[in-house]
Design a protein around this motif. Structure first.
Motif, mmCIF file in Angstrom:
data_model
loop_
_atom_site.group_PDB
_atom_site.id
_atom_site.type_symbol
_atom_site.label_atom_id
_atom_site.label_comp_id
_atom_site.label_asym_id
_atom_site.label_seq_id
_atom_site.Cartn_x
_atom_site.Cartn_y
_atom_site.Cartn_z
ATOM 1 N N MET A 176 120.390 7.180 23.853
ATOM 2 C CA MET A 176 119.370 6.164 23.587
ATOM 3 C C MET A 176 119.899 5.046 22.696
ATOM 4 O O MET A 176 119.132 4.256 22.159
ATOM 5 N N SER A 231 118.134 7.000 35.176
ATOM 6 C CA SER A 231 117.104 8.012 34.972
ATOM 7 C C SER A 231 115.814 7.324 34.525
ATOM 8 O O SER A 231 115.839 6.172 34.073
ATOM 9 N N LYS A 233 113.872 7.293 31.974
ATOM 10 C CA LYS A 233 113.790 6.750 30.616
ATOM 11 C C LYS A 233 115.032 5.944 30.249
ATOM 12 O O LYS A 233 115.146 5.477 29.120
ATOM 13 N N SER A 235 118.110 7.087 29.970
ATOM 14 C CA SER A 235 119.097 7.840 29.187
ATOM 15 C C SER A 235 120.394 8.055 29.948
ATOM 16 O O SER A 235 121.465 8.081 29.349
ATOM 17 N N GLU A 273 110.782 13.540 32.946
ATOM 18 C CA GLU A 273 111.215 13.805 31.578
ATOM 19 C C GLU A 273 112.725 14.014 31.474
ATOM 20 O O GLU A 273 113.225 14.443 30.427
ATOM 21 N N GLU A 274 113.453 13.761 32.565
ATOM 22 C CA GLU A 274 114.921 13.798 32.594
ATOM 23 C C GLU A 274 115.506 15.190 32.328
ATOM 24 O O GLU A 274 116.603 15.312 31.813
ATOM 25 N N ARG A 634 112.969 1.570 30.542
ATOM 26 C CA ARG A 634 112.783 1.666 29.091
ATOM 27 C C ARG A 634 111.548 2.524 28.826
ATOM 28 O O ARG A 634 110.480 2.274 29.382
ATOM 29 N N GLU A 635 111.711 3.558 28.003
ATOM 30 C CA GLU A 635 110.581 4.423 27.691
ATOM 31 C C GLU A 635 109.541 3.653 26.885
ATOM 32 O O GLU A 635 109.868 2.942 25.939
ATOM 33 N N LYS A 636 108.296 3.810 27.268
ATOM 34 C CA LYS A 636 107.214 3.122 26.578
ATOM 35 C C LYS A 636 106.847 3.910 25.332
ATOM 36 O O LYS A 636 106.333 5.025 25.418
#
Length: 735
Positions: A176, A231, A233, A235, A273-274, A634-636
């Motif tokens: 990240m 992925s 998110k 990552s 959730e990867e 991009r994860e919110k």
């Protein structure tokens, strides 16, 4: 006679020869004379080959221990379970051996294990994969191992256990780290020619290269030979190598994090959730065409064929079977379940065991399509008319299998389901037919999933609906519709799931109207005469792009602000993709071709263009062969409430943002003019050195000129000369 004498007489009478029996034997020998062959007897029986490998045998342990009275019942249950994996071995001439043996103790009770022999070693290995950790009942989870392994463990001598030395800790790269960028930039990946590149984009200037596989180029290999995939998110970065499998990369320097063996892979699907990754080689003849891997351990959890059992009708021809697409797998939002549609059913598998949920599939007669909710474990599916039942859309809760809502539909030709990104609404576009089936028309079934009872509203649309799209985190949606599906001019209508009603004026010093918001579908506006076939909402909402994509389309891009009603029209000729970045600041339009090959006439158009959300062009790049453009997700991290609060107080942060922008522009200006400033400094230093050298020569120069100082302005006479030049003349007649 005494008793002893009686015994002696009995023994002597028994041992005496019997003349009659000897005569019978002689007569029988005479009858058989000539019947037997004089050749020496050398029997060579044909025994089956001896198999010492035991590779087809398994040992099932941790079975319940039951008394002799329940032995038969338990053996039937276990035999039925293991026989579902494959056929048990059978030997000619033996009717009592079934390939299954469950030993008993001296008192007749079971000892908690069973021995099973299959016809093939493949079935034995499959039994280990399927039955390992199988929940036989509430208190017993099966443990399965090969017989060879079990016999080897029996030979191992008991020794004192020695704790092995742990491997030295190796810190994994921070996947990240890119989110810590001080400029809050986004990233995107490109695939063109033999190149794979990752760029930074700030939404204001030209993209900046982050990594282009330089490390791999130095080693003499290509970073990627096929497509790439981020992925969910952001990552991990997956590169597909069809001959080998999938490689995962991550961290600041894109280090290799894992490899998954999947020969022929041409598609991957990460779980939301990867935690898992699905690979697919689309090989219809491969029983392991689809594989599920754990990302952390790298272990293959389970493999599936391309089509579920009995999915394809055996009566269909080969060409007809090829026309049927394999049903896709879908992940639940929390990675707990993986589901796939079968014939009249939905198979839901639990993670990480990948076992069928409750050991049975979800019955769904005639199912044509299903979809997981993006935020809850709810499955929505639709089925046409089947076995005297009307067509219907069902919402099922997982894992309880409770039917939350069913909507019956009539005269249905086709349905398509679209979830809102927040999972609050489900839209179903229904294509209906008249009784004669000659005329088709549309309507929308709108489910309010979060409200009690899940109410459904029907929206009738007289025109043919070509596209339907929800605003990502709002209650609005848009449709493209026209009287004829082939029309070049279409209408775009915006709707809201809520309607605002103006209340009555209240008496008082300050008269005001109270607005009331009711749950009712409301038409916002209609844009008529548009040339578009696709609609793309910004991830931030409010802005939507009306695009005409495809080879035969004009490539028109209309940036429309639904709130302010502003419209900006641009064009990207032959564009076939519109891709928003995760923040909604920048949007990319691309002209790409498949890696398998394209058409030469598109070579001049291949490439991408970056635009702001307002329609201003930021950058443009062309390539002879361009395969893929993909934004890094991009994860919110902020909730919708926090985002709304920030939007209301944006002026508080305006000065801070402006100061940051000014400082950034100054840094960029300094970087851009670095070469010029260096050259200017060198020039000035040279001029200063020459002036100093000329000053030292002043006396010598005056002596040479007889005392005349050419640097003294008093020795010069200034004369002013004016010169006039006629540039043109024009005659004008005045009456």
């Amino acid at each position: 006679n005494t008793p002893a004498n009686k015994n002696d007489s009995t023994i002597s009478s028994t041992m005496a020869p019997n003349p009659s029996s000897d005569d019978d034997l002689a007569a029988e020998a005479a009858d058989l004379d000539g019947y037997f062959s004089d050749a020496e007897l050398e029997p060579e029986p044909k025994y089956p080959p001896l198999d010492n490998s035991f590779e087809r045998c398994i040992v099932v342990s941790n079975l319940p221990k039951v008394p002799e009275a329940k032995y038969e019942k338990l053996s039937k249950v276990v035999l039925k379970l293991v026989a579902r994996i494959g056929n048990l071995v059978k030997y000619e001439g033996t009717d009592d051996f079934t390939g299954f043996f469950m030993p008993q103790a001296e008192d007749g009770s079971t000892v908690g294990c069973a021995f099973v022999e299959y016809e093939t070693a493949g079935d034995a290995k499959k039994a280990i994969e399927v039955l390992e950790d199988w929940k036989f009942d509430k208190n017993h989870a099966l443990h399965v191992t090969l017989y060879e392994r079990a016999s080897h463990l029996d030979e191992v001598e008991e020794e004192e256990f020695t704790q092995p030395e742990p491997e030295p800790f190796k810190e994994r790269p921070n996947t990240m780290s890119w989110l810590e960028d001080s400029c809050q930039r986004d990233q995107f990946a490109l695939r063109h020619g033999k190149e794979t590149q990752v760029y930074w984009n700030d939404g204001r200037s030209e993209p900046v290269m982050d990594y282009d596989g330089a490390r791999e180029k130095k080693a003499g290999v290509n970073w990627c030979e096929y497509y790439v995939q981020w992925s969910p998110k952001g990552s991990y970065f997956a590169t597909l190598v069809p001959n080998k499998g999938v490689i995962l990369w991550g961290g600041k320097n894109f280090e290799k994090l894992g490899r998954f063996a999947a020969p022929g892979v041409d598609f991957v699907l990460f779980s939301p959730e990867e935690n898992y990754i699905l690979t697919n080689n689309n090989n219809r003849n491969d029983p392991n065409a689809i594989k599920i891997f754990s990302i952390q351990s790298g272990k293959c959890l389970r493999a599936f064929p391309l089509y579920p059992k009995d999915f394809l009708d055996p009566n269909l021809g080969e060409s007809e079977k090829l026309a049927i697409a394999p049903p896709p797998f879908q992940w639940s939002h929390d990675d707990k379940y993986l589901a796939r549609m079968g014939k009249d059913l939905i198979s839901v598998f639990e993670t990480p065991s990948m076992k069928l949920l409750d050991k049975r599939s979800l019955a769904a007669d005639g199912i044509h399509e299903f979809s997981f909710s993006p935020t809850t474990n709810i499955i929505a599916y639709w089925a046409p008319e089947h076995k005297n039942q009307p067509a219907h859309v069902d919402l099922i809760s997982i894992p309880s299998r409770k039917k939350l809502r069913q909507k019956n539909l009539f005269n249905v030709t086709k349905c398509s389901m679209v979830w809102q990104e927040g999972g609050e609404y489900l839209g179903v576009k229904v294509t209906r037919h008249t009784k004669s089936k000659k005329t088709l028309y549309n309507n929308l079934e709108l489910f309010r999933v979060n409200e009690p009872g899940i109410p459904v509203e029907m929206l009738d649309v007289k025109d043919a609906v070509m596209s339907f799209s929800w605003e990502p985190h709002g209650s609005r949606f848009a449709i493209i519709h026209a009287e004829n599906p082939t029309s070049t001019k279409v209408n775009v209508t915006f709707y809201d799931m809520f309607k605002t009603l103006e209340g009555e004026k209240k008496k008082g010093k300050k008269a005001s109207k109270e607005k009331q918001i009711v749950a009712e579908v409301n038409t916002i506006e209609t844009l008529e005469g548009k040339q578009c076939n696709c609609i793309f909402w910004s991830p931030a909402g409010r802005t939507i792009i009306l695009a005409a994509l495809g080879d035969s389309a004009s490539g028109t891009l209309e940036f429309y602000d639904v709130d302010s009603k502003t419209l900006t029209i641009k064009e990207h000729y032959r564009a076939n993709q519109v891709l928003w970045d995760p923040s909604g600041r920048t949007v990319a339009t691309t002209v790409s071709q498949p890696i398998g090959g394209g058409h030469f006439k598109f070579a001049m158009d291949n490439g991408y263009t970056l635009w702001t959300f307002q329609g201003k062009q930021l950058a443009q790049q062309s390539f002879e062969t361009f395969y893929q453009f993909q934004w890094r997700p991009r994860e919110k991290l902020s909730t919708q409430k926090e985002i709304t609060e920030i939007s209301k107080n944006i002026k508080k942060y305006e000065k801070q943002f402006n100061a940051f922008d000014v400082a950034k522009k100054a840094r960029l200006r300094l970087e851009e003019t670095k070469g010029k400033r260096k050259s200017r400094a060198e020039f000035r230093a040279t001029m200063a050195r020459l002036k100093e050298w000329r000053g030292r020569q002043k006396q010598e120069r005056m002596d040479f000129n007889g005392g005349y100082d050419s640097d003294d302005e008093a020795n010069f006479i200034a004369t002013e000369v004016t010169t006039e030049t006629v540039l043109n003349t024009k005659e004008v007649l005045i009456y």
